[in-house]
Scaffold this motif. Structure first.
Motif, PDB file in Angstrom:
ATOM      1  N   GLU A   1       0.844  -1.198   0.000  1.00  0.00           N
ATOM      2  CA  GLU A   1       0.000   0.000   0.000  1.00  0.00           C
ATOM      3  C   GLU A   1       0.877   1.244   0.000  1.00  0.00           C
ATOM      4  O   GLU A   1       1.886   1.309   0.708  1.00  0.00           O
TER       5      GLU A   1
ATOM      6  N   ARG B   1       0.462   5.521   0.480  1.00  0.00           N
ATOM      7  CA  ARG B   1      -0.445   6.570   0.949  1.00  0.00           C
ATOM      8  C   ARG B   1       0.165   7.932   0.679  1.00  0.00           C
ATOM      9  O   ARG B   1       1.378   8.110   0.738  1.00  0.00           O
TER      10      ARG B   1
ATOM     11  N   ARG C   1      -5.256   6.207  -0.647  1.00  0.00           N
ATOM     12  CA  ARG C   1      -4.593   4.925  -0.452  1.00  0.00           C
ATOM     13  C   ARG C   1      -4.516   4.259  -1.814  1.00  0.00           C
ATOM     14  O   ARG C   1      -5.508   4.237  -2.550  1.00  0.00           O
TER      15      ARG C   1
ATOM     16  N   GLN D   1      -3.829   0.705  -3.361  1.00  0.00           N
ATOM     17  CA  GLN D   1      -3.657  -0.723  -3.128  1.00  0.00           C
ATOM     18  C   GLN D   1      -3.041  -1.338  -4.377  1.00  0.00           C
ATOM     19  O   GLN D   1      -3.645  -1.321  -5.458  1.00  0.00           O
TER      20      GLN D   1
END
Length: 212
Positions: free
Chosen positions: A53, A55, A158, A160
């Motif tokens: 991930e 951010r 975020r 993914q």
């Protein structure tokens, strides 16, 4: 990203290294006109085995901040020119110059958020990460009234990761003598970028020599 099999890597430790050295990435989405939109942006990187991930946050005024869904992230690594004159077999093999580099392309899904608590946590984490990298200790304080407008001016995301493509073009398609000669020549240039590229070549050779 065009990646011949010779230069393709699957070990995620290389992605760890890439994002440790440079967490300033290129985030790509498709704009309303069908053309790519991109933002150069710092990110926080987290990997748990194969779960990855990223951010970060945009300025709310950035049109990309309204995008949820499919996206790509391009990660830059060390790179540099390789002179054909460095190869011991340059004449019999009719060698030509090239460019060595390491890079990654990540495909995945963007999820945006703008709630105050999540943005406060994100900005605090980003500040902690990058203040430490320059030996400073400034901290984001969500209790300060002055920081409220700052949070309202950003949108968090975020990312993914669903697919990782790693490309390490580090002379591994050349004979041993040529690889060693390129490393020596890059070290001799004595610039930070050339010596870093030489180090990545050594790491890659060591990994494949040990099979780890």
């Amino acid at each position: 990203m065009f990646t011949p099999r010779t230069f393709a890597e699957t070990e995620l430790l290389w992605l760890d290294r890439l994002l440790a050295r440079d967490p300033f990435v290129t985030l790509l989405t498709t704009g309303s006109d069908g053309l790519p939109e991109l933002t150069r942006i710092p990110v926080l990187y987290q990997r748990d085995a194969e779960r990855i991930e990223l951010r970060g946050h945009w300025a709310r005024a950035n049109p990309q901040s309204r995008h949820n869904g499919a996206a790509k992230v391009l990660v830059d690594g060390p790179h540099g020119y390789v002179s054909a004159s460095w190869y011991p077999d340059k004449e019999p093999a009719a060698r030509v110059p090239t460019w060595n580099y390491a890079a990654a392309e990540l495909r995945g899904q963007l999820q945006t958020f703008d709630d105050t608590d999540a943005l406060s946590e994100l900005v605090g984490a980003i500040s902690d990460r990058f203040e430490a990298s320059v030996g400073q200790g400034w901290q984001f304080d969500p209790s300060r009234a002055e920081h409220g407008p700052e949070l309202r001016a950003i949108v968090g995301f975020r990312f993914q990761v669903e697919q990782v493509q790693l490309k390490l073009k580090l002379s591994q398609n050349h004979p041993e003598a040529n690889q060693r000669a390129v490393i020596t020549a890059l070290d001799a240039l004595a610039t930070p970028s050339s010596q870093e590229l030489a180090q990545w070549m050594r790491w890659h050779r060591e990994q494949h020599a040990t099979g780890t």
